[in-house]
Design an enzyme around this catalytic site. Structure first.
Site, PDB file in Angstrom:
ATOM      1  N   HIS A 162       0.824  -1.223   0.000  1.00 20.15           N
ATOM      2  CA  HIS A 162       0.000   0.000   0.000  1.00 20.15           C
ATOM      3  C   HIS A 162       0.852   1.266   0.000  1.00 20.15           C
ATOM      4  CE1 HIS A 162      -3.651  -2.286   0.467  1.00 20.15           C
ATOM      5  NE2 HIS A 162      -3.267  -2.817   1.623  1.00 20.15           N
ATOM      6  N   ASP A 198      -2.416 -10.445  -2.512  1.00 19.67           N
ATOM      7  CA  ASP A 198      -2.995 -10.020  -1.229  1.00 19.67           C
ATOM      8  C   ASP A 198      -4.503  -9.762  -1.415  1.00 19.67           C
ATOM      9  OD1 ASP A 198      -1.881  -8.605   1.564  1.00 19.67           O
ATOM     10  OD2 ASP A 198      -3.717  -7.639   0.822  1.00 19.67           O
ATOM     11  N   HIS A 200      -6.114  -7.278  -0.455  1.00 22.04           N
ATOM     12  CA  HIS A 200      -6.326  -5.859  -0.742  1.00 22.04           C
ATOM     13  C   HIS A 200      -5.525  -5.430  -1.971  1.00 22.04           C
ATOM     14  CE1 HIS A 200      -6.664  -6.484   3.695  1.00 22.04           C
ATOM     15  NE2 HIS A 200      -7.782  -5.790   3.516  1.00 22.04           N
ATOM     16  N   ASP A 287      -3.856 -12.924   3.476  1.00 21.62           N
ATOM     17  CA  ASP A 287      -5.142 -12.550   4.069  1.00 21.62           C
ATOM     18  C   ASP A 287      -6.324 -12.991   3.203  1.00 21.62           C
ATOM     19  OD1 ASP A 287      -4.354 -10.635   2.225  1.00 21.62           O
ATOM     20  OD2 ASP A 287      -4.443  -8.946   3.616  1.00 21.62           O
TER      21      ASP A 287
HETATM   22  N1  Q9C Z   1      -9.867   0.544   9.742  1.00 16.37           N
HETATM   23  C1  Q9C Z   1      -2.459  -5.273   4.196  1.00 16.37           C
HETATM   24  O1  Q9C Z   1      -3.043  -6.332   4.158  1.00 16.37           O
HETATM   25  N2  Q9C Z   1      -7.682  -1.449   7.446  1.00 16.37           N
HETATM   26  N3  Q9C Z   1      -3.032  -4.162   4.679  1.00 16.37           N
HETATM   27  C2  Q9C Z   1      -8.971  -2.036   7.414  1.00 16.37           C
HETATM   28  C3  Q9C Z   1      -9.534  -0.816   9.518  1.00 16.37           C
HETATM   29  C4  Q9C Z   1      -6.850  -1.617   6.299  1.00 16.37           C
HETATM   30  C5  Q9C Z   1      -4.391  -4.206   5.149  1.00 16.37           C
HETATM   31  C6  Q9C Z   1     -10.000  -1.301   8.176  1.00 16.37           C
HETATM   32  C7  Q9C Z   1      -6.291  -2.976   6.065  1.00 16.37           C
HETATM   33  C8  Q9C Z   1      -4.947  -2.878   5.432  1.00 16.37           C
HETATM   34  C9  Q9C Z   1      -1.039  -5.167   3.779  1.00 16.37           C
HETATM   35 ZN    ZN Z   2      -4.026  -7.186   2.664  1.00 16.67          ZN
END
Ligand code: Q9C
Ligand code: ZN
Length: 345
Positions: A162, A198, A200, A287
């Protein structure tokens, strides 16, 4: 497989994040890397401390202004008030549409807002050291491939996909996968492909290479209409300028099953091979696991072995970087399933 595990990962250990309007314990913890390290050792993989120094490569991926901010951020935070040692800084103001992002404010939380795209990425005293050590691991793995290894794994945290040219977010500060791709380019691979699996979308990686043809990006992820990071990752983002055609997003509905996921993987792999890459970087987010506490795909540990076999069938020198994956107790066995799937093929 050669696995690079930077022990300095543990220096990044914030305690809380915002989740549904509350402060909750962080999902992205040192225990994640420890779960992976233990499983790697138990499965007989070689676990090595990275020896390379990524310092000169970092400005090829991130802006000097952002790197300067991040390296000094904790010292600047403490300079405001020594009691800040026990507090986590948060951004509170962001330069959205119509506001200026070309002038760096002097005030600390304003600078944190300038360089953040969410409020979900807590910083701690060792965040820079841990993220930099992850980049050292990525470079070490790239050097192993240049030395003739067929595959290498970077078991680092915090994750990176990210993090963009000049921003942090999504638990990420420095983009290890992007740095690995850049390193492979500089060691002589004419074209490098990045496959991001991933849950996301890897918005930071996409942003870094969006206008480049020499590093292509393919991502399978939860549809940004409902899933984080929401503001990038649609199918119509295909690259621009010289990079036109070298970015491919395969958004999938939250809750989709393994058959749907593997069909998209097949499309992504065929697209990637069409660009004749000489090396592959995999942003290995785990994930997508059925037991993940913050994600909604349904892959099993056996599916991760199958993913490894499909990656191996691409027939490319392959560098894998750990990204997300928050079912900590199973994270190590899921990572090992991928690596063993690669080695079995
Ligand atoms: N406020 C990776 O898997 N947050 N990042 C979710 C919480 C973001 C995940 C909601 C999740 C990021 C590298
Ligand atoms: Zn992720």
């Amino acid at each position: 497989m050669n696995c690079y595990f930077p022990s300095q990962h543990a220096l990044h250990a914030p305690s809380h994040e915002f989740f549904r309007g509350q402060l909750v314990p962080c999902h992205e913890t040192p225990a994640r890397a420890e779960s992976v390290q233990q499983a790697l050792l138990a499965a007989g993989h070689r676990v090595l401390e990275p020896q390379a120094d990524s310092r000169v490569l970092l400005p090829r991926v991130h802006s000097p202004r952002y790197l300067g901010f991040l390296e000094r951020a904790w010292a600047d935070w403490l300079a405001l008030d020594p009691a800040n040692a026990e507090r986590q800084p948060w951004p509170s103001t962001w330069p959205v549409r119509g506001l200026r992002d070309d002038r760096e404010p002097a005030e600390f939380s304003a600078r944190l807002g300038l360089y953040s795209f969410d409020s979900g990425t807590p910083l701690s005293s060792g965040s820079w050291a841990a993220a930099k050590a992850g980049c050292d691991a990525a470079l070490s793995a790239a050097l192993a491939l240049a030395g003739g290894e067929r595959a290498a794994f970077c078991a680092s945290r915090p994750p990176g996909h990210h993090a963009g040219p000049d921003f942090m977010g999504g638990y990420c500060f420095l983009n290890q996968a992007a740095l690995a791709a850049q390193a492979l380019r500089e060691q002589g691979a004419a074209r490098v492909a990045i496959l991001d699996v991933d849950y996301h979308h890897g918005n930071g990686t996409q942003a870094i290479f969006y206008e480049r043809a020499d590093v292509s990006f393919v991502s399978l992820h939860g549809d940004p209409r409902t899933e984080y990071p929401f503001f990038l990752g649609h199918a119509d983002e295909t690259g621009s300028g010289p990079g036109f055609g070298f970015n491919r997003n395969l958004p999938l509905p939250a809750g989709c099953d393994a058959a749907t996921w593997f069909a998209a993987l097949e499309m992504g792999c065929n697209h990637l091979l069409g660009q004749a890459p000489e090396a592959l970087v995999v942003s290995l987010g785990l994930d997508t696991y059925e037991g993940d506490p913050i994600s909604k795909f349904k892959l099993t540990t056996a599916d991760f072995a199958r993913l490894g076999e499909r990656i191996a069938a691409l027939g490319l020198p392959t560098l894998l970087v750990l990204e997300g994956g928050y079912a900590t107790a199973q994270l190590g066995s899921n990572a090992v399933a991928v690596l063993n799937g690669i080695e079995a093929a």
